[in-house]
Design a protein around this motif. Structure first.
Motif, PDB file in Angstrom:
ATOM      1  N   UNK A  70     -40.488  -8.711  11.900  1.00 11.82           N
ATOM      2  CA  UNK A  70     -41.534  -8.679  12.929  1.00 11.82           C
ATOM      3  C   UNK A  70     -42.544  -7.551  12.642  1.00 11.82           C
ATOM      4  N   UNK A  71     -43.816  -7.762  12.992  1.00 12.19           N
ATOM      5  CA  UNK A  71     -44.818  -6.725  12.709  1.00 12.19           C
ATOM      6  C   UNK A  71     -44.483  -5.355  13.312  1.00 12.19           C
ATOM      7  N   UNK A  72     -43.647  -5.331  14.367  1.00 14.28           N
ATOM      8  CA  UNK A  72     -43.312  -4.040  14.987  1.00 14.28           C
ATOM      9  C   UNK A  72     -41.954  -3.522  14.517  1.00 14.28           C
ATOM     10  N   UNK A  73     -41.308  -4.202  13.604  1.00 14.79           N
ATOM     11  CA  UNK A  73     -40.025  -3.717  13.060  1.00 14.79           C
ATOM     12  C   UNK A  73     -40.345  -2.728  11.941  1.00 14.79           C
ATOM     13  N   UNK A  74     -40.797  -1.561  12.346  1.00 15.73           N
ATOM     14  CA  UNK A  74     -41.402  -0.631  11.397  1.00 15.73           C
ATOM     15  C   UNK A  74     -40.363   0.062  10.506  1.00 15.73           C
ATOM     16  N   UNK A  75     -39.215   0.361  11.121  1.00 13.35           N
ATOM     17  CA  UNK A  75     -38.211   1.122  10.373  1.00 13.35           C
ATOM     18  C   UNK A  75     -37.749   0.370   9.116  1.00 13.35           C
ATOM     19  N   UNK A  76     -37.398  -0.907   9.306  1.00 13.08           N
ATOM     20  CA  UNK A  76     -36.876  -1.683   8.179  1.00 13.08           C
ATOM     21  C   UNK A  76     -37.981  -1.889   7.133  1.00 13.08           C
ATOM     22  N   UNK A  77     -39.208  -2.092   7.598  1.00 18.14           N
ATOM     23  CA  UNK A  77     -40.302  -2.355   6.655  1.00 18.14           C
ATOM     24  C   UNK A  77     -40.642  -1.119   5.834  1.00 18.14           C
ATOM     25  N   UNK A  78     -40.796   0.012   6.502  1.00 15.41           N
ATOM     26  CA  UNK A  78     -41.161   1.242   5.769  1.00 15.41           C
ATOM     27  C   UNK A  78     -40.071   1.576   4.751  1.00 15.41           C
ATOM     28  N   UNK A  79     -38.811   1.513   5.215  1.00 15.54           N
ATOM     29  CA  UNK A  79     -37.716   1.880   4.312  1.00 15.54           C
ATOM     30  C   UNK A  79     -37.627   0.919   3.124  1.00 15.54           C
ATOM     31  N   UNK A  80     -37.742  -0.382   3.404  1.00 12.24           N
ATOM     32  CA  UNK A  80     -37.595  -1.361   2.320  1.00 12.24           C
ATOM     33  C   UNK A  80     -38.701  -1.193   1.287  1.00 12.24           C
ATOM     34  N   UNK A  81     -39.936  -0.992   1.783  1.00  9.95           N
ATOM     35  CA  UNK A  81     -41.059  -0.812   0.851  1.00  9.95           C
ATOM     36  C   UNK A  81     -40.805   0.423  -0.027  1.00  9.95           C
ATOM     37  N   UNK A  82     -40.329   1.483   0.585  1.00 10.16           N
ATOM     38  CA  UNK A  82     -40.107   2.721  -0.185  1.00 10.16           C
ATOM     39  C   UNK A  82     -38.977   2.557  -1.198  1.00 10.16           C
ATOM     40  N   UNK A  83     -37.878   1.939  -0.760  1.00  9.03           N
ATOM     41  CA  UNK A  83     -36.733   1.772  -1.666  1.00  9.03           C
ATOM     42  C   UNK A  83     -37.128   0.865  -2.837  1.00  9.03           C
ATOM     43  N   UNK A  84     -37.830  -0.220  -2.534  1.00 10.65           N
ATOM     44  CA  UNK A  84     -38.225  -1.147  -3.606  1.00 10.65           C
ATOM     45  C   UNK A  84     -39.134  -0.440  -4.611  1.00 10.65           C
ATOM     46  N   UNK A  85     -40.053   0.353  -4.083  1.00  8.94           N
ATOM     47  CA  UNK A  85     -40.961   1.081  -4.987  1.00  8.94           C
ATOM     48  C   UNK A  85     -40.148   2.021  -5.875  1.00  8.94           C
ATOM     49  N   UNK A  86     -39.240   2.757  -5.263  1.00  4.82           N
ATOM     50  CA  UNK A  86     -38.458   3.744  -6.022  1.00  4.82           C
ATOM     51  C   UNK A  86     -37.571   3.084  -7.079  1.00  4.82           C
TER      52      UNK A  86
END
Ligand SMILES: NC(=O)c1ccc[n+]([C@@H]2O[C@H](COP(=O)([O-])OP(=O)(O)OC[C@H]3O[C@@H](n4cnc5c(N)ncnc54)[C@H](OP(=O)(O)O)[C@@H]3O)[C@@H](O)[C@H]2O)c1
Length: 240
Positions: A70-86
């Motif tokens: 969901x657009x407001x599920x910020x925690x999972x999105x921010x973390x996933x984007x960061x982990x994938x990048x790393x």
């Protein structure tokens, strides 16, 4: 390639339908007690924080992540984007375009739930379409009758005086929303700018009834790749 599809939205389910037969797994947070059956192999529940998520990616051999939460599920999105990048994993967020007002809509954008009190006088009947997890942030709406619509009956009592839960499983038609808001004597709606057609019906109903809507602003955009349509999400998968 093994794709992880992060779900919890209608669109995630639609994307999953198109991915049947591909090497893909859908993940649900387990937020609703009786989630719809998914057309892909499904895992349910949090990963156990960042460390648990990284372990899962490795154990399941995940090679790319399509985040359709969901657009407001910020925690999972921010973390996933960061982990994938790393970890060098391809990642994209499916993000529905936000709703924009039409003639006759009376919308006011607020930056946080706790700001609703600045616009809502005591004695008002307030309909919350914002979910149970953030309900406590409305506790300053003293002297108001606050109605929070939920899919599942809660296990906890309403977190503040003057509130009540109402149960219903979407989708809701415009006619149903109008009848509900009239029955409840709603004076204000407070909603998230979720986007998408199915849940816009409450806004159409509010416009037809001349009701003001407080719209909680979306989380700030991230610096990761985003697609806004199911077709673009599927094209991203095909290009992997
Ligand atoms: N926020 C909303 O308004 C809203 C509305 C409709 C549907 N949803 C859906 O409900 C779920 C929870 O939303 P939220 O706002 O609570 O999320 P959130 O605050 O971003 O995430 C909280 C935690 O829930 C777990 N989680 C979230 N989505 C997950 C998924 N798809 N698969 C596995 N674990 C997941 C993760 O736990 P771990 O740290 O343990 O991995 C995450 O850290 C999401 O999947 C979202 O799509 C949310």
């Amino acid at each position: 390639m093994t794709l992880l599809l992060l779900g919890g939205t209608n669109e995630a389910r639609q994307i999953a339908t198109h991915l049947q037969g591909h090497d893909a797994v859908i993940s649900l947070a387990g937020a609703t007690r009786h989630p719809q059956e998914q057309p892909l192999p499904t895992r349910v529940g949090g990963f156990g924080g960042e460390a648990g998520f990284i372990s899962y990616l490795q154990e399941a051999g995940i090679t790319a992540v399509l985040d359709a939460t969901h657009p407001y599920a910020q925690q999972i999105t921010v973390r996933t984007a960061q982990v994938c990048r790393a970890h060098g994993l391809p990642y994209v967020q499916f993000l529905r375009p936000p709703w924009t007002p039409e003639p006759g809509d009376q919308w006011v954008e607020i930056s946080a739930e706790s700001d609703a009190v600045d616009y809502i006088p005591r004695g008002s009947v307030v309909f919350l379409g914002t979910g149970r997890q953030t309900l406590h942030r409305f506790a300053n709406l003293e002297g108001c009758e606050v109605v929070c619509r939920q899919i599942d009956p809660p296990t906890e009592p309403f977190p503040f005086v003057g509130g009540q839960y109402l149960f219903g499983r979407p989708p809701f038609s415009v006619e149903d929303e109008i009848a509900l808001f009239q029955d409840l004597g709603v004076d204000f709606l407070v909603v998230k700018n979720a986007g998408g057609a199915p849940s816009r019906t409450k806004l159409t109903a509010a416009r037809q009834l001349g009701l003001p809507v407080l719209m909680i602003a979306r989380p700030a955009p991230g610096d990761w790749p985003v697609v806004e349509s199911i077709n673009d999400a599927l094209a991203w998968v095909r290009a992997l």
